[in-house]
Motif scaffolding. Structure first.
Motif, PDB file in Angstrom:
ATOM      1  N   GLU A  84     -13.061   1.331  -2.019  1.00 36.66           N
ATOM      2  CA  GLU A  84     -11.968   0.349  -1.992  1.00 36.66           C
ATOM      3  C   GLU A  84     -12.516  -1.068  -1.849  1.00 36.66           C
ATOM      4  O   GLU A  84     -12.093  -1.989  -2.562  1.00 36.66           O
ATOM      5  N   ASN A  88     -12.458  -4.224  -4.370  1.00 35.25           N
ATOM      6  CA  ASN A  88     -11.580  -5.303  -3.897  1.00 35.25           C
ATOM      7  C   ASN A  88     -10.136  -5.014  -4.270  1.00 35.25           C
ATOM      8  O   ASN A  88      -9.432  -5.831  -4.866  1.00 35.25           O
ATOM      9  N   THR A  89      -9.684  -3.820  -3.901  1.00 34.15           N
ATOM     10  CA  THR A  89      -8.336  -3.383  -4.263  1.00 34.15           C
ATOM     11  C   THR A  89      -7.530  -3.069  -3.019  1.00 34.15           C
ATOM     12  O   THR A  89      -8.084  -2.677  -1.975  1.00 34.15           O
ATOM     13  N   ARG A  90      -6.223  -3.232  -3.123  1.00 33.81           N
ATOM     14  CA  ARG A  90      -5.331  -2.856  -2.029  1.00 33.81           C
ATOM     15  C   ARG A  90      -4.935  -1.388  -2.119  1.00 33.81           C
ATOM     16  O   ARG A  90      -4.302  -0.852  -1.206  1.00 33.81           O
ATOM     17  N   CYS A  91      -5.283  -0.752  -3.212  1.00 33.16           N
ATOM     18  CA  CYS A  91      -5.017   0.680  -3.343  1.00 33.16           C
ATOM     19  C   CYS A  91      -5.801   1.457  -2.298  1.00 33.16           C
ATOM     20  O   CYS A  91      -6.941   1.095  -1.956  1.00 33.16           O
ATOM     21  N   ARG A  92      -5.203   2.510  -1.784  1.00 37.74           N
ATOM     22  CA  ARG A  92      -5.916   3.420  -0.881  1.00 37.74           C
ATOM     23  C   ARG A  92      -6.415   4.605  -1.711  1.00 37.74           C
ATOM     24  O   ARG A  92      -5.635   5.248  -2.423  1.00 37.74           O
ATOM     25  N   ARG A 395      -4.745  -3.588  -8.585  1.00 34.36           N
ATOM     26  CA  ARG A 395      -5.518  -4.174  -7.490  1.00 34.36           C
ATOM     27  C   ARG A 395      -4.633  -4.740  -6.377  1.00 34.36           C
ATOM     28  O   ARG A 395      -4.961  -4.640  -5.192  1.00 34.36           O
ATOM     29  N   SER A 396      -3.517  -5.339  -6.745  1.00 38.39           N
ATOM     30  CA  SER A 396      -2.666  -6.010  -5.755  1.00 38.39           C
ATOM     31  C   SER A 396      -1.586  -5.102  -5.175  1.00 38.39           C
ATOM     32  O   SER A 396      -0.766  -5.553  -4.363  1.00 38.39           O
ATOM     33  N   GLU A 398      -0.262  -1.511  -3.188  1.00 37.72           N
ATOM     34  CA  GLU A 398      -0.689  -0.539  -2.180  1.00 37.72           C
ATOM     35  C   GLU A 398      -0.370   0.875  -2.656  1.00 37.72           C
ATOM     36  O   GLU A 398       0.479   1.569  -2.101  1.00 37.72           O
TER      37      GLU A 398
END
Length: 556
Positions: A84, A88-92, A395-396, A398
């Motif tokens: 992650e 540089n991603t907000r994904c889990r 990327r942005s 969740e």
């Protein structure tokens, strides 16, 4: 890592909840639906029941199998925080790690189960194929647990490039043969004398099926594609669902690679109630190699599961049983077809497929290794490539991305060495090669119409149709001389077998007990290789003679 959960006590049969996934197997000669009796020649009866009948959604796992599972299950669900951060991603991102099994792969889930049922059925031997070596390792381990002799036909390219997998199988007590081999008619007819022949999974399957058919005390062990293999793998998805529920996590995407499709089935089938057609609900992503793009560039049709056409026809995504897969390092994905249940799921719009080239896959694998400290198997790295693209695209957001890391890559370091040195070639399949293979797809036989080889406007005799289908351009007489057991010379007396359409090893034994002299075989009869071997062993000659009343075999 998520909290601990219990090992599932049952396998989940998705067809009980989604009957639309059930497509019949079809006999290539008669066009009839394949029934239980046609498969018991190859598999233990209980496996055949799991394959063809789906009366209940939960199938109890026998205690001896659960005891074996407990050696490595439940497998961990790990959050890939390092990946992650690298993206540089907000994904889990989470991965269900099946590489913690003794052989380092999810294949152990079915290898142990098939060996158990085979042993319980009283069979003594198993013949199997393997692509990259994971399935060969799994059935070898299972066979060692339950006292079975095991022989594995390993795809030639992997046999050469992955000697450690061969060593592992042999350490479990198995015999490993490079496919194509000279041990089978299938192998001899498909390049056994060419030491550079890379082979294919379809070819190795043909060799294993042929060997199993010739041995009454043997069974065939299949690593993917069949319904019962997909069933056994559902321990993965059931555990995953319990682990996610325990942490209050709702996944947005589930991802797994597809060769034959068993890991994808095992991961996603227990989640089908969360999916809706048209992309709504949970997204089930199947990832294939662009060198073997059965879903993204193939067709959904009936086809053979092996290149020798020994298996029945299955309705599936396929590139054609004659497809010559390019030599990629993901040997487990070099299969021309896809499990019928998985194929139907995707065809119904409940899942989707994407394809990636080899270099992109290894770039993602290297990124994962450096971020997470774990070297993935090249097959599993296809899932990572898909997850990397999803995490960058969203990327942005969740979003929760979960993939099955089907195995570790500790036996694949030679491939990583090529990638690290910049000598690895990228992968692809020319449109012309795919088109050529698809032109050879069989026309699904219809029993109400004529079959190829039968007179126009008539229904061909079922056995004759079968014989011509599998032995086209092959002349049945004379038998190949081999010492005292085979001869084309006339005989004055003996045991008359001229009414029989097929002469098998049990028939030879019974005929030998019934009287002296030669065994008189009809001109058009099919004599199995096992029957010829049995005759040699009993010092009896097989002699061709005219079929009784001029007919090509009057009885079965």
């Amino acid at each position: 890592m998520t909290g601990a959960v219990s090992i599932p006590q049952q396998w989940y049969d998705v067809v009980a909840d989604l009957p639309e996934l059930d497509e019949s197997y079809v006999d290539s000669a008669s066009g009839q639906r394949v029934g239980t009796s046609a498969l018991t020649e190859l598999f233990a009866p209980e496996l055949v029941e799991q394959e063809l009948h789906h009366p209940r959604r939960l199938v109890p796992i026998p205690e001896p199998i659960l005891e074996m599972y407990a050696r490595w299950r439940p497998t961990p669900l790990v959050r890939a925080r390092g990946l992650e951060q690298a993206l540089n991603t907000r994904c889990r991102i989470y991965y269900k790690y099946e590489g913690s099994s003794p052989i380092g792969s999810h294949k152990a889930n079915s290898g142990v189960a098939q060996a158990y049922y085979t042993h319980r059925a009283g069979r003594k031997r198993v013949f199997a194929e393997t692509g990259a070596g994971q399935w060969g390792s799994a059935i070898s381990m299972g066979s060692s647990f339950f006292g079975l002799n095991c022989s594995v036909f390993m795809v030639g390219g992997s046999y050469d490039s992955k000697p450690a997998r061969r060593t592992l199988m042999e350490t479990f007590g198995s015999r490993v043969h490079r496919s194509p081999s000279r041990l089978t008619e299938v192998g001899r007819a498909n390049g056994a004398d060419d030491t550079a022949a890379t082979g294919s999974l379809g070819l190795a399957i043909g060799e294993a099926v042929e060997a199993a058919r010739q041995d009454e005390a043997a069974a065939y062990g299949i690593g993917s594609a069949f319904n019962f293999v997909c069933l056994h793998q559902t321990v993965i998805g059931q555990e995953l669902r319990a682990q996610l529920d325990a942490e209050g996590i709702q996944p947005d995407v589930l991802v797994s690679c597809i060769g034959g499709g068993s890991s994808y089935a095992g991961l996603v089938f227990p989640f089908v109630d969360q999916v809706r057609p048209g992309g709504r609900g949970l997204d089930l992503v199947a990832v294939e190699s662009n060198a073997v793009p059965k879903v993204t560039r193939g067709v959904y049709a009936y086809d053979h599961g092996d290149s020798a056409k020994l298996t029945p026809l299955s309705k599936m995504y396929t590139l054609g049983h004659e497809f010559a897969a390019p030599g990629i390092h993901s040997g487990g994905l070099r299969y021309h077809g896809l499990a019928p249940q998985v194929s139907k799921l995707i065809n119904m719009g409940l899942g989707r497929a994407v394809a990636y080239p080899q270099l992109e896959v290894f770039r993602s694998a290297a990124l994962f290794a450096r971020a997470e400290g774990l070297v993935p198997a090249p097959e599993a790295a296809h899932s990572i490539a898909a997850v990397v693209e999803l995490a960058r695209t969203h990327r942005s957001e969740e979003r929760v991305l979960v993939f099955c890391l089907t195995g570790h890559g500790f036996f694949d370091l030679a491939a990583y060495d090529k990638f690290n040195r910049g000598t690895m070639e990228d992968s692809d399949s020319p449109d012309s090669a795919i088109a050529r293979s698809l032109r050879a797809l069989p026309t699904t036989p219809d029993p109400s119409t004529s079959h190829p080889g039968g007179p126009a406007g008539t229904v061909a005799d079922p056995f004759e149709a079968w014989r011509r289908w599998h032995f086209a351009a092959r002349q049945p007489a004379p038998l190949t001389p081999s010492g005292p057991a085979a001869s084309a010379a006339p005989a004055t007396d003996g045991v008359d077998l001229s009414r029989l359409r097929v002469v098998t090893a049990p028939i030879v034994r019974e005929a030998t007990r019934s009287g002296p002299g030669d065994l008189l075989v009809g001109e058009h009869a099919v004599v199995t290789p096992a029957a010829e071997a049995q005759a040699r062993e009993l010092n009896r000659r097989l002699v061709r003679c005219p079929d009784r009343a001029g007919q090509p075999g009057a009885t079965r």
